[in-house]
Design a protein around this motif. Structure first.
Motif, PDB file in Angstrom:
ATOM      1  N   PHE A 115      50.148  -1.945 -32.125  1.00  0.00           N
ATOM      2  CA  PHE A 115      49.930  -3.090 -33.011  1.00  0.00           C
ATOM      3  C   PHE A 115      51.119  -3.356 -33.931  1.00  0.00           C
ATOM      4  O   PHE A 115      51.051  -4.222 -34.803  1.00  0.00           O
ATOM      5  CB  PHE A 115      48.676  -2.878 -33.874  1.00  0.00           C
ATOM      6  N   GLY A 116      52.199  -2.604 -33.755  1.00  0.00           N
ATOM      7  CA  GLY A 116      53.345  -2.747 -34.645  1.00  0.00           C
ATOM      8  C   GLY A 116      54.302  -3.842 -34.212  1.00  0.00           C
ATOM      9  O   GLY A 116      54.191  -4.399 -33.129  1.00  0.00           O
ATOM     10  N   PRO A 117      55.268  -4.169 -35.085  1.00  0.00           N
ATOM     11  CA  PRO A 117      56.262  -5.194 -34.751  1.00  0.00           C
ATOM     12  C   PRO A 117      57.279  -4.679 -33.744  1.00  0.00           C
ATOM     13  O   PRO A 117      57.495  -3.475 -33.620  1.00  0.00           O
ATOM     14  CB  PRO A 117      56.927  -5.463 -36.112  1.00  0.00           C
ATOM     15  N   GLY A 118      57.889  -5.582 -33.013  1.00  0.00           N
ATOM     16  CA  GLY A 118      58.910  -5.202 -32.059  1.00  0.00           C
ATOM     17  C   GLY A 118      60.230  -4.911 -32.762  1.00  0.00           C
ATOM     18  O   GLY A 118      60.602  -5.598 -33.719  1.00  0.00           O
ATOM     19  N   VAL A 119      60.931  -3.886 -32.301  1.00  0.00           N
ATOM     20  CA  VAL A 119      62.235  -3.524 -32.867  1.00  0.00           C
ATOM     21  C   VAL A 119      63.279  -3.709 -31.765  1.00  0.00           C
ATOM     22  O   VAL A 119      63.218  -3.036 -30.734  1.00  0.00           O
ATOM     23  CB  VAL A 119      62.238  -2.058 -33.353  1.00  0.00           C
ATOM     24  N   LYS A 120      64.214  -4.614 -31.988  1.00  0.00           N
ATOM     25  CA  LYS A 120      65.231  -4.890 -30.974  1.00  0.00           C
ATOM     26  C   LYS A 120      66.197  -3.720 -30.831  1.00  0.00           C
ATOM     27  O   LYS A 120      66.599  -3.102 -31.819  1.00  0.00           O
ATOM     28  CB  LYS A 120      66.008  -6.157 -31.339  1.00  0.00           C
ATOM     29  N   VAL A 121      66.572  -3.447 -29.587  1.00  0.00           N
ATOM     30  CA  VAL A 121      67.499  -2.354 -29.281  1.00  0.00           C
ATOM     31  C   VAL A 121      68.837  -2.917 -28.850  1.00  0.00           C
ATOM     32  O   VAL A 121      68.902  -3.855 -28.042  1.00  0.00           O
ATOM     33  CB  VAL A 121      66.930  -1.450 -28.151  1.00  0.00           C
ATOM     34  N   ASP A 122      69.897  -2.338 -29.375  1.00  0.00           N
ATOM     35  CA  ASP A 122      71.246  -2.720 -28.983  1.00  0.00           C
ATOM     36  C   ASP A 122      71.487  -2.257 -27.547  1.00  0.00           C
ATOM     37  O   ASP A 122      71.482  -1.061 -27.268  1.00  0.00           O
ATOM     38  CB  ASP A 122      72.249  -2.059 -29.934  1.00  0.00           C
ATOM     39  N   LYS A 123      71.675  -3.212 -26.659  1.00  0.00           N
ATOM     40  CA  LYS A 123      71.820  -2.896 -25.229  1.00  0.00           C
ATOM     41  C   LYS A 123      73.095  -2.111 -24.918  1.00  0.00           C
ATOM     42  O   LYS A 123      73.264  -1.576 -23.823  1.00  0.00           O
ATOM     43  CB  LYS A 123      71.818  -4.203 -24.429  1.00  0.00           C
ATOM     44  N   PHE A 124      73.991  -2.043 -25.896  1.00  0.00           N
ATOM     45  CA  PHE A 124      75.250  -1.336 -25.679  1.00  0.00           C
ATOM     46  C   PHE A 124      75.285   0.014 -26.411  1.00  0.00           C
ATOM     47  O   PHE A 124      76.331   0.637 -26.526  1.00  0.00           O
ATOM     48  CB  PHE A 124      76.424  -2.199 -26.130  1.00  0.00           C
ATOM     49  N   SER A 125      74.114   0.439 -26.895  1.00  0.00           N
ATOM     50  CA  SER A 125      74.056   1.686 -27.660  1.00  0.00           C
ATOM     51  C   SER A 125      73.681   2.885 -26.791  1.00  0.00           C
ATOM     52  O   SER A 125      73.513   3.984 -27.284  1.00  0.00           O
ATOM     53  CB  SER A 125      73.054   1.562 -28.814  1.00  0.00           C
ATOM     54  N   PHE A 126      73.564   2.662 -25.497  1.00  0.00           N
ATOM     55  CA  PHE A 126      73.206   3.760 -24.605  1.00  0.00           C
ATOM     56  C   PHE A 126      73.971   3.655 -23.304  1.00  0.00           C
ATOM     57  O   PHE A 126      74.620   2.649 -23.038  1.00  0.00           O
ATOM     58  CB  PHE A 126      71.695   3.774 -24.325  1.00  0.00           C
TER      59      PHE A 126
ATOM     60  N   ASN B 114      67.175  -8.830 -23.137  1.00  0.00           N
ATOM     61  CA  ASN B 114      66.551  -8.449 -24.404  1.00  0.00           C
ATOM     62  C   ASN B 114      65.783  -7.149 -24.193  1.00  0.00           C
ATOM     63  O   ASN B 114      65.241  -6.903 -23.121  1.00  0.00           O
ATOM     64  CB  ASN B 114      65.588  -9.541 -24.878  1.00  0.00           C
ATOM     65  N   LEU B 115      65.769  -6.305 -25.208  1.00  0.00           N
ATOM     66  CA  LEU B 115      65.105  -5.005 -25.107  1.00  0.00           C
ATOM     67  C   LEU B 115      64.501  -4.656 -26.456  1.00  0.00           C
ATOM     68  O   LEU B 115      65.189  -4.684 -27.485  1.00  0.00           O
ATOM     69  CB  LEU B 115      66.130  -3.950 -24.689  1.00  0.00           C
ATOM     70  N   THR B 116      63.211  -4.362 -26.466  1.00  0.00           N
ATOM     71  CA  THR B 116      62.549  -3.987 -27.716  1.00  0.00           C
ATOM     72  C   THR B 116      61.677  -2.751 -27.524  1.00  0.00           C
ATOM     73  O   THR B 116      61.210  -2.473 -26.425  1.00  0.00           O
ATOM     74  CB  THR B 116      61.638  -5.125 -28.245  1.00  0.00           C
ATOM     75  N   ILE B 117      61.494  -2.035 -28.610  1.00  0.00           N
ATOM     76  CA  ILE B 117      60.573  -0.902 -28.639  1.00  0.00           C
ATOM     77  C   ILE B 117      59.513  -1.234 -29.677  1.00  0.00           C
ATOM     78  O   ILE B 117      59.828  -1.721 -30.775  1.00  0.00           O
ATOM     79  CB  ILE B 117      61.309   0.408 -29.011  1.00  0.00           C
ATOM     80  N   THR B 118      58.265  -0.991 -29.337  1.00  0.00           N
ATOM     81  CA  THR B 118      57.182  -1.333 -30.241  1.00  0.00           C
ATOM     82  C   THR B 118      56.037  -0.338 -30.091  1.00  0.00           C
ATOM     83  O   THR B 118      56.031   0.477 -29.174  1.00  0.00           O
ATOM     84  CB  THR B 118      56.674  -2.764 -29.961  1.00  0.00           C
ATOM     85  N   THR B 119      55.073  -0.420 -31.001  1.00  0.00           N
ATOM     86  CA  THR B 119      53.849   0.380 -30.882  1.00  0.00           C
ATOM     87  C   THR B 119      52.694  -0.580 -30.615  1.00  0.00           C
ATOM     88  O   THR B 119      52.869  -1.799 -30.660  1.00  0.00           O
ATOM     89  CB  THR B 119      53.575   1.187 -32.163  1.00  0.00           C
TER      90      THR B 119
END
Length: 229
Positions: A218-229, A211-216
């Motif tokens: 206090f912001g919500p986590g945004v999931k990243v497609d592991k196959f998009s890079f 699982n991989l997420t980008i967040t700030t």
């Protein structure tokens, strides 16, 4: 369960929890859903398929992000003689020996990173119980136990980050600030991701990044497609 603020509720509406976004989309959305009133940190969180209890699967290290972190970190260096002078010349904020050990024992923590020369580790070792839990204990794996104090201090000031897998297999690393251009955040992410991928243990079977997420901050986590890079 704590009630979510109105701002967080609005931010969550913008994130599709069933979707995995491309890195570019995730960075843009994380910035858009930032609810902090200050220049929040943008962070990447990995869930890895590793067993941290096994020595060969303990992922830990450090790297300098191409565009820095957006934060100027204060550095404490334990060194003496010429090495102390080198640390001061390199821009260390604090340099000392036993005096700094006693100051920390007294409750002082006015620094972000600790660097030490090998000959100082016997003294620094006294602080293991207070520096360890805070992730501040110098370690050769992160380049913070070294005779090259100039390089160590300069790297920290240039945007060096450390990464370490926790007991649950998670790794959290900052990649910049909300004020950064998307391109700079993406470049920092790509550099970090390359390092994480290269650290994959030989014993790992199946998907390494679960699982991989980008967040700030206090912001919500945004999931990243592991196959998009």
């Amino acid at each position: 369960m704590a009630k979510k603020s109105k701002k967080m509720q609005e931010a969550l509406k913008k994130v599709d929890v069933t979707k995995e976004y491309s890195v570019a989309e995730a960075v843009a959305l994380a910035k858009e859903t930032n609810i902090a009133k200050f220049d929040a940190t943008v962070e990447v969180a990995y869930r890895l398929n590793v067993d941290p209890k096994k020595a060969d699967q303990q992922i830990r290290g450090a790297m300098v992000l191409p565009n820095g972190t957006g934060k100027t970190q204060s550095v404490l260096v334990f060194a003496k003689g010429e090495k102390a002078k080198e640390a001061e010349a390199a821009g260390a904020d604090f340099v000392g020996e036993a005096d700094m050990v006693e100051k920390i024992k007294g409750g002082w923590f006015g620094f972000d990173v600790v660097v030490a020369t090998p000959d100082m580790m016997a003294q620094v070792g006294q602080l293991g119980r207070v520096l360890g839990p805070k992730g501040l204990m110098p370690n050769p794996k992160t380049g913070t136990v070294t005779m090259d104090v100039t390089k160590a201090v300069e790297e920290v000031k240039a945007g060096k980050v450390t990464y370490r897998v926790d007991k649950q297999g998670n790794v959290h690393v900052p990649i910049g600030k909300v004020s950064f251009d998307d391109a700079k955040l993406i470049e920092n992410f790509e550099a970090l991701n390359d390092v994480i991928l290269k650290a994959k243990p030989a014993a790992t079977k199946g998907a390494y990044i679960q699982n991989l997420t980008i967040t700030t901050t206090f912001g919500p986590g945004v999931k990243v497609d592991k196959f998009s890079f």
